[in-house]
Enzyme design. Structure first.
Site, PDB file in Angstrom:
ATOM      1  N   TYR A 164       0.882  -1.173   0.000  1.00 43.24           N
ATOM      2  CA  TYR A 164       0.000   0.000   0.000  1.00 43.24           C
ATOM      3  C   TYR A 164       0.915   1.216   0.000  1.00 43.24           C
ATOM      4  O   TYR A 164       0.967   1.965   0.953  1.00 43.24           O
ATOM      5  CB  TYR A 164      -0.864  -0.071   1.260  1.00 43.24           C
ATOM      6  CG  TYR A 164      -2.015   0.902   1.380  1.00 43.24           C
ATOM      7  CD1 TYR A 164      -2.995   0.994   0.405  1.00 43.24           C
ATOM      8  CD2 TYR A 164      -2.130   1.697   2.531  1.00 43.24           C
ATOM      9  CE1 TYR A 164      -4.062   1.871   0.558  1.00 43.24           C
ATOM     10  CE2 TYR A 164      -3.196   2.564   2.680  1.00 43.24           C
ATOM     11  CZ  TYR A 164      -4.161   2.647   1.696  1.00 43.24           C
ATOM     12  OH  TYR A 164      -5.224   3.509   1.848  1.00 43.24           O
ATOM     13  N   HIS A 191      -2.420   7.633  -3.319  1.00 44.59           N
ATOM     14  CA  HIS A 191      -3.558   6.724  -3.176  1.00 44.59           C
ATOM     15  C   HIS A 191      -3.993   6.608  -1.720  1.00 44.59           C
ATOM     16  O   HIS A 191      -5.187   6.714  -1.401  1.00 44.59           O
ATOM     17  CB  HIS A 191      -3.202   5.343  -3.721  1.00 44.59           C
ATOM     18  CG  HIS A 191      -4.242   4.301  -3.458  1.00 44.59           C
ATOM     19  ND1 HIS A 191      -5.482   4.318  -4.070  1.00 44.59           N
ATOM     20  CD2 HIS A 191      -4.254   3.221  -2.626  1.00 44.59           C
ATOM     21  CE1 HIS A 191      -6.198   3.290  -3.648  1.00 44.59           C
ATOM     22  NE2 HIS A 191      -5.473   2.608  -2.762  1.00 44.59           N
ATOM     23  N   GLU A 213      -1.521  -1.615 -10.538  1.00 44.04           N
ATOM     24  CA  GLU A 213      -0.320  -1.932  -9.785  1.00 44.04           C
ATOM     25  C   GLU A 213       0.742  -2.533 -10.708  1.00 44.04           C
ATOM     26  O   GLU A 213       0.475  -2.917 -11.845  1.00 44.04           O
ATOM     27  CB  GLU A 213      -0.616  -2.948  -8.668  1.00 44.04           C
ATOM     28  CG  GLU A 213      -1.682  -2.508  -7.673  1.00 44.04           C
ATOM     29  CD  GLU A 213      -1.748  -3.406  -6.436  1.00 44.04           C
ATOM     30  OE1 GLU A 213      -0.722  -4.071  -6.129  1.00 44.04           O
ATOM     31  OE2 GLU A 213      -2.805  -3.440  -5.787  1.00 44.04           O
ATOM     32  N   GLN A 271     -15.267  -5.144   1.086  1.00 42.46           N
ATOM     33  CA  GLN A 271     -14.114  -4.786   1.916  1.00 42.46           C
ATOM     34  C   GLN A 271     -14.493  -3.807   3.020  1.00 42.46           C
ATOM     35  O   GLN A 271     -14.018  -3.926   4.147  1.00 42.46           O
ATOM     36  CB  GLN A 271     -13.004  -4.179   1.042  1.00 42.46           C
ATOM     37  CG  GLN A 271     -11.721  -3.890   1.811  1.00 42.46           C
ATOM     38  CD  GLN A 271     -10.583  -3.504   0.891  1.00 42.46           C
ATOM     39  OE1 GLN A 271     -10.631  -3.692  -0.316  1.00 42.46           O
ATOM     40  NE2 GLN A 271      -9.526  -2.939   1.466  1.00 42.46           N
ATOM     41  N   TYR A 288     -13.294  -5.540   6.556  1.00 42.39           N
ATOM     42  CA  TYR A 288     -11.863  -5.350   6.798  1.00 42.39           C
ATOM     43  C   TYR A 288     -11.504  -5.035   8.251  1.00 42.39           C
ATOM     44  O   TYR A 288     -10.351  -5.191   8.655  1.00 42.39           O
ATOM     45  CB  TYR A 288     -11.292  -4.280   5.866  1.00 42.39           C
ATOM     46  CG  TYR A 288     -11.446  -2.848   6.343  1.00 42.39           C
ATOM     47  CD1 TYR A 288     -10.371  -2.171   6.925  1.00 42.39           C
ATOM     48  CD2 TYR A 288     -12.655  -2.169   6.200  1.00 42.39           C
ATOM     49  CE1 TYR A 288     -10.497  -0.850   7.345  1.00 42.39           C
ATOM     50  CE2 TYR A 288     -12.789  -0.860   6.613  1.00 42.39           C
ATOM     51  CZ  TYR A 288     -11.716  -0.199   7.183  1.00 42.39           C
ATOM     52  OH  TYR A 288     -11.844   1.100   7.599  1.00 42.39           O
ATOM     53  N   LYS A 322     -10.644  -9.326  -1.629  1.00 43.70           N
ATOM     54  CA  LYS A 322      -9.405  -9.334  -2.404  1.00 43.70           C
ATOM     55  C   LYS A 322      -8.957 -10.731  -2.830  1.00 43.70           C
ATOM     56  O   LYS A 322      -7.938 -10.862  -3.504  1.00 43.70           O
ATOM     57  CB  LYS A 322      -8.273  -8.704  -1.573  1.00 43.70           C
ATOM     58  CG  LYS A 322      -8.556  -7.295  -1.074  1.00 43.70           C
ATOM     59  CD  LYS A 322      -8.644  -6.296  -2.198  1.00 43.70           C
ATOM     60  CE  LYS A 322      -7.315  -6.094  -2.865  1.00 43.70           C
ATOM     61  NZ  LYS A 322      -7.371  -5.061  -3.931  1.00 43.70           N
ATOM     62  N   THR A 377      -1.917   0.080  -5.159  1.00 43.74           N
ATOM     63  CA  THR A 377      -2.446   0.976  -6.183  1.00 43.74           C
ATOM     64  C   THR A 377      -1.517   2.161  -6.411  1.00 43.74           C
ATOM     65  O   THR A 377      -1.072   2.807  -5.459  1.00 43.74           O
ATOM     66  CB  THR A 377      -3.836   1.484  -5.773  1.00 43.74           C
ATOM     67  OG1 THR A 377      -4.676   0.359  -5.511  1.00 43.74           O
ATOM     68  CG2 THR A 377      -4.455   2.331  -6.871  1.00 43.74           C
TER      69      THR A 377
END
Length: 427
Positions: free
Chosen positions: A132, A137, A205, A244, A248, A257, A355
């Site tokens: 991440y 992002h 990505e 998510q 999460y 995911k 991302t």
């Protein structure tokens, strides 16, 4: 002045695959045919297993490395052999070398048109981790779902945040994506409901492939990390945003995911990317000592784009253009941090960048950001609107480096979204 390397194979100027690239992949002549290793040159695939069988590309006498259904055996042979085989291939394909150039019978046996073969997942992936690492992002997501004044959590600027993903659902470009289903908690509902995902998204990505393992309990030092990376791929880490958002907390992504992550079929080596090295953004605060790199050129100038094509549309629309060089945490820092507690990575492991977003809306790496969580839908060239991905949509990601007349590309990673499976659960 050294003359630029040139192949006897005719390679278009805008091709991703000149002789300076030579990425590795796995192909077969038919969908269910024998899989073996190949390299891309222009519009062609060069059969490395066939060359090896004829006495070329020898790594160890009597041992085959390219008549394999994955690249793992070749990768595991070591960095010296990665360079050796690359140099031998460039020599064989050189316009100045008559051995392959003037042997039409051999050429007929070892060259296949890319359009006529099937490309497969290039490596067996023992483990997959997603990071991440784009500050833009992470800031955008933090602004949307938390306090814009404190968009980044305290740990984000101190370490490469990541999570362990699901390796079994990593798939090769061109594989269809079935819309996932799961629990969704609507804003005013007391309890969740079971439903197909309503906010299906892409994540632009890249990924890197681990080329050298470490032992359990023995972290990879930052100064050695680059020697453990074989090469890079394009990567679409599909995301079910509504699943998510509900699941999460407290342990992070799960079913949102696990359903699919798509990779491009060609692995571009770090040697091929060497001319395009650049620096990551300045890091503040200064990382802890184990994450500090002793050289500035720790990233790559890779142009990235995302296209979306509706099912009945005549053309795809470019909806994002960004660059890998915006990544805050480098691949070496990601790998070192991944092993700092003693985790043993393995040959073929895939590490997703997270991302990749730039500073402007046209450089955001997800629909979540581009449409600001559906509050600013985008309009396609056929007049249709998109907040998130609809059934029938095809997502296409492309990447290439360009400098002083040299272009090194990744090809593309694509996937078409199919409707969710109808489970017909009755309450």
């Amino acid at each position: 002045m050294t003359r630029p390397l040139k192949s006897f194979i005719d390679v278009a100027q805008n091709s991703d695959f000149p002789i300076q690239n030579l990425p590795y992949g796995i192909f077969s002549e038919t969908k269910d045919g024998v899989r073996r290793a190949g390299t891309a040159i222009g519009e062609w695939v060069l059969d490395l297993a066939a060359l090896e069988a004829k006495g070329y590309l020898n790594i160890q006498d009597g041992v085959s490395y390219f008549a394999e259904s994955t690249l793992n055996k070749f990768i595991e042979s070591g960095k010296a052999n990665w360079s050796k085989i690359r140099a031998e291939l460039q020599d064989l394909l050189s316009a100045d070398n008559a051995e392959l150039r003037d042997n039409q019978a051999l050429r007929d046996q070892v060259f296949f048109k890319q359009a006529d073969v099937t490309l497969h997942l290039p490596v067996h992936i023992p483990g997959y981790t997603d990071f991440y690492s784009s500050k833009e992002h992470a800031t955008n997501v933090g602004c949307m779902f938390r306090d814009p004044k404190n968009a980044l959590l305290p740990n984000w600027s101190e370490l490469p945040v990541g999570y362990n993903g699901r390796a079994s659902s990593v798939i090769v470009s061109g594989t269809d994506i079935v819309r996932p289903s799961g629990q969704i908690k609507l804003p005013n509902a007391e309890r969740p409901q079971f439903s197909p995902c309503r906010k299906l998204d892409f994540e632009l990505e890249t990924g890197f492939i681990v080329g050298k393992p470490n032992n359990l309990g023995e972290p990879i030092a930052i100064e050695n990390a680059w020697d453990h990376i074989f090469g890079m791929v394009l990567f679409n880490d599909w995301s079910a945003r509504d699943l998510q958002q509900w699941e999460y907390v407290p342990l992070g992504p799960f079913n949102a995911k696990t359903f699919a992550s798509s990779v491009s079929p060609w692995i571009v080596t770090l040697e091929a990317l060497e001319p395009f090295k650049t620096s990551s953004p300045a890091q503040e605060p200064k990382p802890l000592a184990y994450l500090r790199e002793d050289h500035a050129a720790n990233s790559y100038d890779i142009n990235l784009s995302v296209e979306i094509q509706a099912e009945n549309a005549e053309q795809a629309d470019v909806i994002s253009e960004t660059n890998f060089k915006y990544m805050y945490w480098s691949m070496a820092q990601q790998l070192t941090h991944h092993t700092i507690a003693g985790c043993n990575v393995q040959v073929g492991d895939l590490m997703g960048s997270g991302t990749i977003s730039g500073a402007t809306p046209n450089s955001y790496g997800s629909l979540l950001e581009i449409t600001w969580n559906a509050t600013k839908p985008l309009t396609l060239s056929n007049g249709e609107e998109r907040s998130f991905i609809q059934d029938g949509d095809t997502l296409i990601m492309k990447g290439f480096c360009a400098k002083e007349g040299l272009r090194i590309g990744f090809g593309e990673v694509s996937g078409k979204v199919l409707p969710a499976v109808n489970f017909n659960f009755a309450e």
